[in-house]
Enzyme design. Sequence first.
Site, short mmCIF file in Angstrom:
data_model
loop_
_atom_site.label_atom_id
_atom_site.label_comp_id
_atom_site.label_asym_id
_atom_site.label_seq_id
_atom_site.Cartn_x
_atom_site.Cartn_y
_atom_site.Cartn_z
N PRO A 2 0.72 -1.18 0.14
CA PRO A 2 -0.15 0.02 -0.07
C PRO A 2 0.77 1.25 -0.14
O PRO A 2 1.85 1.29 0.55
CB PRO A 2 -0.79 -0.17 1.26
N GLU A 3 0.54 2.22 -0.83
CA GLU A 3 1.04 3.47 -0.65
C GLU A 3 0.13 4.67 -0.06
O GLU A 3 -0.84 4.10 0.41
CB GLU A 3 1.64 4.04 -2.27
#
Length: 277
Positions: A2-3
């Site tokens: 996840p960013e």
Amino acid sequence: MPELPEVETVRKTLVKLVQSKQIENITVYWPKIIKTPLEVEQFIDALKGETIVDVGRRGKFLIIYTGQYALVSHLRMEGRYGLYQQEEPFDKHTHVIFHFTDGTELRYRDVRKFGTMHLYTKGEEFKKPPLMELGPEPFSKEFTKQYLKSKLSKTNRKIKPALLDQTILVGLGNIYVDEALFRAGIHPERLASSLTDKEIATLHKEIADTLGEAVKKGGSTIRSYVNSQGEIGMFQLELYAYGREGDACKRCGTPLEKMKVGGRGTHYCPNCQRLNS
Ligand SMILES: [Zn+2]
């Protein structure tokens, strides 16, 4: 992995699920997830009886706030939070369970076990690892063109690894750094210090726009990301570069290429992003 936009989507969903819930007890099945305090018993004792008041975010970290404490949580590769009824079964990948007084529980599930949790007294969380060394948020007033220029001019690294460095700027990971560089027309192997003022201005804008659009998209489709198991999932922005090797560039039609930069798979258009321009 996840960013920033995905973590922001998780944050918005999580806060709706757990705000105002009181922690009755906690079960920790995999103590190595808890990095601070060193003793898991201390972690449990501190949070017992606490009520969740908010969920914040700094870079790719979630911060679960109770009355007295800040729980800094990084999902790393596979970490997921989900809200369940206590009688619902869980599997061996569930490592931490926060039991609430209303009969529901927040479960942290992580197949790879790379996720981390640090617990601090509220107010201390930004003075201690892992948050203390982070660079500015991409939407903050601290992240200016001048700031980006000053950081990039002082490094000998290529632009892609420099942008992945969370002490320079938080939030960009492998997906959105490829997107921002594509949109700015900058080859990922350019030396960071070789960028012109004009290129830095374009890159600065494209970093904020790419992440901003992804956050907005996540925010608008938030409901569909809690699946039938109650897990908060990920969404994906329509991408220009990442994962599109061999496909036609959406700007010029040239097939996109993939190579390794700083050990990371990197997607780019050999026509729109020239190394020697
Ligand atoms: Zn192109």
